[in-house]
Design a protein around this motif. Structure first.
Motif, PDB file in Angstrom:
ATOM      1  N   THR A   1      -7.201   3.364   3.226  1.00  0.00           N
ATOM      2  CA  THR A   1      -8.564   3.278   3.441  1.00  0.00           C
ATOM      3  C   THR A   1      -9.053   2.603   4.847  1.00  0.00           C
ATOM      4  OG1 THR A   1      -8.616   0.844   2.785  1.00  0.00           O
ATOM      5  CG2 THR A   1      -8.820   2.745   0.974  1.00  0.00           C
ATOM      6  N   PRO A   2     -10.181   2.816   5.297  1.00  0.00           N
ATOM      7  CA  PRO A   2     -10.515   2.432   6.613  1.00  0.00           C
ATOM      8  C   PRO A   2     -10.193   1.007   6.801  1.00  0.00           C
ATOM      9  CG  PRO A   2     -12.405   3.744   5.807  1.00  0.00           C
ATOM     10  CD  PRO A   2     -11.367   3.461   4.429  1.00  0.00           C
ATOM     11  N   LYS A   3     -10.264   0.199   5.778  1.00  0.00           N
ATOM     12  CA  LYS A   3      -9.907  -1.481   5.866  1.00  0.00           C
ATOM     13  C   LYS A   3      -8.404  -1.700   6.122  1.00  0.00           C
ATOM     14  CE  LYS A   3     -13.559  -3.274   3.023  1.00  0.00           C
ATOM     15  NZ  LYS A   3     -13.838  -4.307   1.779  1.00  0.00           N
ATOM     16  N   ILE A   4      -7.529  -0.730   5.555  1.00  0.00           N
ATOM     17  CA  ILE A   4      -6.207  -0.686   5.695  1.00  0.00           C
ATOM     18  C   ILE A   4      -5.983  -0.394   6.905  1.00  0.00           C
ATOM     19  CG2 ILE A   4      -4.028   0.312   5.092  1.00  0.00           C
ATOM     20  CD1 ILE A   4      -5.061   0.485   2.088  1.00  0.00           C
TER      21      ILE A   4
ATOM     22  N   SER B   1      -7.245  -3.005   9.628  1.00  0.00           N
ATOM     23  CA  SER B   1      -6.976  -4.539   9.427  1.00  0.00           C
ATOM     24  C   SER B   1      -5.315  -4.659   9.252  1.00  0.00           C
ATOM     25  CB  SER B   1      -7.514  -5.237   8.128  1.00  0.00           C
ATOM     26  OG  SER B   1      -6.861  -6.381   7.784  1.00  0.00           O
ATOM     27  N   LYS B   2      -4.705  -5.325  10.445  1.00  0.00           N
ATOM     28  CA  LYS B   2      -3.186  -5.683  10.103  1.00  0.00           C
ATOM     29  C   LYS B   2      -2.963  -6.415   9.106  1.00  0.00           C
ATOM     30  CE  LYS B   2      -2.446  -5.992  15.096  1.00  0.00           C
ATOM     31  NZ  LYS B   2      -2.175  -6.747  16.245  1.00  0.00           N
ATOM     32  N   ILE B   3      -3.938  -7.439   8.482  1.00  0.00           N
ATOM     33  CA  ILE B   3      -3.388  -8.089   7.329  1.00  0.00           C
ATOM     34  C   ILE B   3      -3.450  -7.040   6.038  1.00  0.00           C
ATOM     35  CG2 ILE B   3      -4.136  -9.783   5.496  1.00  0.00           C
ATOM     36  CD1 ILE B   3      -4.976 -11.439   7.726  1.00  0.00           C
ATOM     37  N   LYS B   4      -4.673  -6.190   5.980  1.00  0.00           N
ATOM     38  CA  LYS B   4      -4.497  -5.111   4.994  1.00  0.00           C
ATOM     39  C   LYS B   4      -3.374  -3.914   4.966  1.00  0.00           C
ATOM     40  CE  LYS B   4      -8.354  -6.761   2.758  1.00  0.00           C
ATOM     41  NZ  LYS B   4      -8.331  -6.857   1.330  1.00  0.00           N
ATOM     42  N   PHE B   5      -3.165  -3.803   6.119  1.00  0.00           N
ATOM     43  CA  PHE B   5      -2.007  -2.705   6.367  1.00  0.00           C
ATOM     44  C   PHE B   5      -0.623  -3.517   5.822  1.00  0.00           C
ATOM     45  CE2 PHE B   5       1.254  -0.426   8.956  1.00  0.00           C
ATOM     46  CZ  PHE B   5       1.066   0.558   8.378  1.00  0.00           C
ATOM     47  N   ILE B   6      -0.280  -4.672   6.239  1.00  0.00           N
ATOM     48  CA  ILE B   6       0.947  -5.344   5.722  1.00  0.00           C
ATOM     49  C   ILE B   6       0.808  -5.443   4.238  1.00  0.00           C
ATOM     50  CG2 ILE B   6       2.035  -7.499   5.745  1.00  0.00           C
ATOM     51  CD1 ILE B   6       1.296  -8.188   8.565  1.00  0.00           C
ATOM     52  N   GLU B   7      -0.406  -5.596   3.514  1.00  0.00           N
ATOM     53  CA  GLU B   7      -0.429  -5.679   1.930  1.00  0.00           C
ATOM     54  C   GLU B   7      -0.149  -4.416   1.516  1.00  0.00           C
ATOM     55  OE1 GLU B   7      -4.390  -6.972   1.160  1.00  0.00           O
ATOM     56  OE2 GLU B   7      -3.936  -9.106   1.872  1.00  0.00           O
ATOM     57  N   PHE B   8      -0.424  -3.210   2.284  1.00  0.00           N
ATOM     58  CA  PHE B   8      -0.249  -1.909   1.848  1.00  0.00           C
ATOM     59  C   PHE B   8       1.221  -1.532   1.944  1.00  0.00           C
ATOM     60  CE2 PHE B   8       0.045   2.632   2.655  1.00  0.00           C
ATOM     61  CZ  PHE B   8      -0.460   3.047   1.609  1.00  0.00           C
ATOM     62  N   LEU B   9       1.832  -2.181   3.045  1.00  0.00           N
ATOM     63  CA  LEU B   9       3.201  -1.893   3.026  1.00  0.00           C
ATOM     64  C   LEU B   9       3.996  -2.598   1.942  1.00  0.00           C
ATOM     65  CD1 LEU B   9       3.958  -2.471   6.818  1.00  0.00           C
ATOM     66  CD2 LEU B   9       3.885  -0.328   5.700  1.00  0.00           C
ATOM     67  N   LYS B  10       3.714  -3.800   1.470  1.00  0.00           N
ATOM     68  CA  LYS B  10       4.321  -4.294   0.252  1.00  0.00           C
ATOM     69  C   LYS B  10       4.008  -3.495  -0.784  1.00  0.00           C
ATOM     70  CE  LYS B  10       3.717  -8.976   2.193  1.00  0.00           C
ATOM     71  NZ  LYS B  10       3.013 -10.484   2.062  1.00  0.00           N
ATOM     72  N   GLU B  11       3.099  -2.768  -1.029  1.00  0.00           N
ATOM     73  CA  GLU B  11       2.643  -2.192  -2.093  1.00  0.00           C
ATOM     74  C   GLU B  11       3.671  -0.972  -2.332  1.00  0.00           C
ATOM     75  OE1 GLU B  11      -0.674   0.911  -3.777  1.00  0.00           O
ATOM     76  OE2 GLU B  11      -1.277  -0.976  -2.640  1.00  0.00           O
ATOM     77  N   ILE B  12       3.929  -0.482  -0.990  1.00  0.00           N
ATOM     78  CA  ILE B  12       4.628   0.835  -0.842  1.00  0.00           C
ATOM     79  C   ILE B  12       6.241   0.229  -1.224  1.00  0.00           C
ATOM     80  CG2 ILE B  12       5.575   2.364   0.526  1.00  0.00           C
ATOM     81  CD1 ILE B  12       3.032   3.197  -0.342  1.00  0.00           C
TER      82      ILE B  12
ATOM     83  N   SER C   1       2.766   5.805   9.977  1.00  0.00           N
ATOM     84  CA  SER C   1       3.648   6.418   8.880  1.00  0.00           C
ATOM     85  C   SER C   1       5.199   6.067   9.011  1.00  0.00           C
ATOM     86  CB  SER C   1       3.692   7.673   8.830  1.00  0.00           C
ATOM     87  OG  SER C   1       4.056   8.550   9.984  1.00  0.00           O
ATOM     88  N   ASN C   2       5.643   5.807  10.300  1.00  0.00           N
ATOM     89  CA  ASN C   2       7.076   5.206  10.649  1.00  0.00           C
ATOM     90  C   ASN C   2       7.374   3.937   9.870  1.00  0.00           C
ATOM     91  OD1 ASN C   2       6.784   6.408  14.081  1.00  0.00           O
ATOM     92  ND2 ASN C   2       7.470   7.685  12.501  1.00  0.00           N
ATOM     93  N   LEU C   3       6.105   3.435  10.112  1.00  0.00           N
ATOM     94  CA  LEU C   3       6.284   1.772   9.448  1.00  0.00           C
ATOM     95  C   LEU C   3       6.364   2.084   7.934  1.00  0.00           C
ATOM     96  CD1 LEU C   3       3.791  -0.126  11.745  1.00  0.00           C
ATOM     97  CD2 LEU C   3       6.308  -0.654  11.409  1.00  0.00           C
ATOM     98  N   ILE C   4       5.639   2.693   7.360  1.00  0.00           N
ATOM     99  CA  ILE C   4       5.637   2.787   5.812  1.00  0.00           C
ATOM    100  C   ILE C   4       6.759   3.387   5.584  1.00  0.00           C
ATOM    101  CG2 ILE C   4       4.420   4.356   4.067  1.00  0.00           C
ATOM    102  CD1 ILE C   4       2.034   4.360   5.619  1.00  0.00           C
ATOM    103  N   SER C   5       7.240   4.510   6.143  1.00  0.00           N
ATOM    104  CA  SER C   5       8.917   4.888   5.909  1.00  0.00           C
ATOM    105  C   SER C   5       9.658   3.781   5.803  1.00  0.00           C
ATOM    106  CB  SER C   5       9.244   5.964   6.698  1.00  0.00           C
ATOM    107  OG  SER C   5       8.062   7.163   6.628  1.00  0.00           O
ATOM    108  N   TRP C   6       9.824   2.977   6.924  1.00  0.00           N
ATOM    109  CA  TRP C   6      10.714   2.000   7.052  1.00  0.00           C
ATOM    110  C   TRP C   6      10.618   0.786   6.046  1.00  0.00           C
ATOM    111  CZ3 TRP C   6      14.717   0.892  10.004  1.00  0.00           C
ATOM    112  CH2 TRP C   6      15.307  -0.432  10.118  1.00  0.00           C
ATOM    113  N   PHE C   7       9.500   0.483   5.607  1.00  0.00           N
ATOM    114  CA  PHE C   7       9.166  -0.687   4.651  1.00  0.00           C
ATOM    115  C   PHE C   7       9.425   0.019   3.142  1.00  0.00           C
ATOM    116  CE2 PHE C   7       7.369  -2.932   8.146  1.00  0.00           C
ATOM    117  CZ  PHE C   7       7.665  -4.217   7.806  1.00  0.00           C
ATOM    118  N   SER C   8       9.251   1.286   3.038  1.00  0.00           N
ATOM    119  CA  SER C   8       9.695   1.904   1.634  1.00  0.00           C
ATOM    120  C   SER C   8      11.090   1.351   1.186  1.00  0.00           C
ATOM    121  CB  SER C   8       9.319   3.406   1.745  1.00  0.00           C
ATOM    122  OG  SER C   8      10.455   3.907   2.358  1.00  0.00           O
ATOM    123  N   ASN C   9      11.963   1.357   2.015  1.00  0.00           N
ATOM    124  CA  ASN C   9      13.486   1.002   1.453  1.00  0.00           C
ATOM    125  C   ASN C   9      14.079   2.343   1.137  1.00  0.00           C
ATOM    126  OD1 ASN C   9      13.796  -1.294   2.816  1.00  0.00           O
ATOM    127  ND2 ASN C   9      13.249  -2.772   1.096  1.00  0.00           N
ATOM    128  N   ALA C  10      13.480   3.426   0.828  1.00  0.00           N
ATOM    129  CA  ALA C  10      13.840   4.599   0.212  1.00  0.00           C
ATOM    130  C   ALA C  10      15.259   4.944   0.525  1.00  0.00           C
ATOM    131  CB  ALA C  10      12.874   5.845   0.336  1.00  0.00           C
TER     132      ALA C  10
END
Length: 355
Positions: A58-61, A64-75, A92-101
Motif C-alpha cells: 500500500t502507499p502507507k507501506i 513509512s519505514k515502520i509500516k514497511f518493516i511490519e510488512f517485512l515481518k509479515e512476509i 523487493s531485494n529487502l522483501i526477498s532477503w527477509f523472507s528466509n525462503a
C-alpha cells in the motif's frame, strides 16, 4: 510448496508477470501462490484463478519505514519456500532477503546476487515473437524446472457481471455492438510516450476514412481530459461524429470490461495495449522512439498484433545515439514519425478482419 512472486510498480509489469502463476500451477498444482503488488494494479489480476493470495504493498507501506518493516515481518512469518523477485529493486531485494525462503530467484545483478540462490542473466535480443519481457520472465522459472510454453500468456479474467454491465453501458450510450468498435490509446503515461496529438488525429481520421462505420472510444485518465478534448478538436468533423467521447470508464475494471467488447486497441504503447492483448483483443501499437520495441512488442505477428516504431522506418535517426540521448530527443524524433510512414500497415491491420 508456498511461492511468493514480487512485482511492484506498473500495471503492465504486474499483468505480464502474472503468467508465472499459471506456469507454476501447471507444474505444481498443489502449490500455494502469493503475489506482492502495489494496490492500484489489482484490477488486472483480480479473479485470476492461478493466484491464491495477494500481498498488497500500500502507499502507507511505501511511504513509512515502520509500516514497511511490519510488512517485512509479515512476509517472514509466511515461511515461503520460494520467492521470485521480478521487480529486482531495493524494496523487493529487502522483501526477498527477509523472507528466509530456501529458494530465492531474481534477475542477475552483481551487487545483489548474494541475496538470491538463483539468478538469471536477462537476454537483450528476443528469440521469439513473445518479446523480451515475456522471454526473460520465463528464465526466472528455470530454477523450478519449468519450461516456456507458447500456450501460457498473460490473461485478464472478467466475471459475467463485469461483461453484462459493460454491454449495458455501451448500448445505453448508443454504441452498436454489431459495428466496428475501436478503443484508442490516445495518450501515454507522459509526453515522452505520447504520439503527437496532431499526428494521432490524422491516424483517427485514417481509420474513419478506411472504415466509415467505425465507432471510436478514447482511453485516458481524468487528469488527461484537456488533452483528450484537444485531440477531439483536431479531428475532422466527420471523424468527430464517430467518436463517443462521453463514453469513459471511471475505473480500471470498467475499462477492461468495455475493452472486451472492442474489435481492436489502437494507439500509444503502454499498459492499455498489454491489457488488450490479455483480453485477446487485437492491437495496433505506436511505440515511443525511446521505448525498446524488442522488449515490449509482445506476441507481434503482423496480423492480430501489429506494432510500429520510428526505427523501423528511419534507422539512421538512432544510429550512434545512446538510450539517454534518444529519450531526451523523444519529442524531436516523434516529429519524424509521420502517420504516412505506417499508413499501409494500419490499412492492412484494419482489413485483417478486426471489425
Amino acid at each position: 510448496m508456498k511461492v511468493l512472486v514480487i512485482q511492484q510498480k506498473m500495471i503492465g509489469d504486474v499483468l505480464t508477470s502474472s503468467l508465472l502463476f499459471e506456469a507454476i500451477k501447471q507444474k505444481y498444482p498443489n502449490s500455494e501462490t502469493h503475489y506482492a503488488i502495489n494496490t492500484h494494479t489489482y484490477a488486472v489480476v483480480e479473479q485470476n484463478p492461478f493466484i491464491d493470495v495477494f500481498k498488497f504493498i500500500t502507499p502507507k507501506i511505501r511511504e513509512s519505514k515502520i509500516k514497511f518493516i511490519e510488512f517485512l515481518k509479515e512476509i517472514k512469518n509466511e515461511q515461503y519456500d520460494v520467492v521470485i523477485d521480478v521487480y529486482s529493486k531495493t524494496s523487493s531485494n529487502l522483501i526477498s532477503w527477509f523472507s528466509n525462503a530456501k529458494t530465492k530467484i531474481s534477475k542477475h545483478k552483481y551487487y545483489t546476487s548474494f541475496i538470491y540462490t538463483h539468478t538469471a542473466v536477462f537476454a537483450s535480443v528476443p528469440q521469439t515473437a513473445a518479446g523480451l519481457a515475456i522471454e526473460n520472465r520465463w528464465q526466472l522459472l528455470e530454477a523450478l524446472g519449468i519450461k516456456p510454453s507458447k500456450e501460457i500468456r498473460p490473461k485478464i479474467f472478467l466475471s459475467p457481471e463485469n461483461k453484462k454491465n459493460a454491454e449495458s453501458y455501451l448500448i445505453d450510450k448508443g454504441i452498436l455492438l454489431d459495428k466496428p468498435l475501436y478503443m484508442l490509446s490516445v495518450l501515454g503515461s507522459d509526453s515522452s510516450k505520447t504520439y503527437p496529438l496532431d499526428y494521432m488525429a490524422m491516424v483517427i481520421d485514417m481509420i474513419i476514412e478506411k472504415k466509415p462505420e467505425s465507432q471510436i472510444l478514447f482511453n485516458y485518465i481524468p487528469s488527461q481530459k484537456t488533452e483528450a478534448d484537444i485531440l477531439f478538436s483536431l479531428c475532422k468533423a466527420k471523424t468527430q461524429k464517430r467518436i463517443f467521447i462521453e463514453v469513459f470508464a471511471e475505473d480500471l475494471r470498467t475499462f477492461l470490461s468495455i475493452t472486451h467488447f472492442c474489435n481492436a486497441m489502437i494507439g500509444n504503447e503502454g499498459g492499455a495495449v498489454n491489457m488488450a492483448k490479455a483480453l485477446e483483443v487485437p492491437t495496433f501499437t505506436i511505440f515511443s522512439p525511446w521505448i525498446k520495441k524488442e522488449v515490449w512488442s509482445l506476441f507481434e505477428d503482423g496480423f492480430k498484433n501489429t506494432a510500429v516504431h520510428l526505427k523501423d522506418y528511419k534507422p539512421e535517426a538512432f544510429r550512434g545515439k545512446s538510450q539517454g540521448v534518444i529519450k531526451s530527443s523523444a519529442e524531436a524524433l516523434y516529429q519524424l514519425f509521420l502517420p504516412a510512414l505506417f499508413e499501409k500497415k494500419l490499412d492492412q491491420f484494419l482489413n485483417n478482419g478486426h471489425e
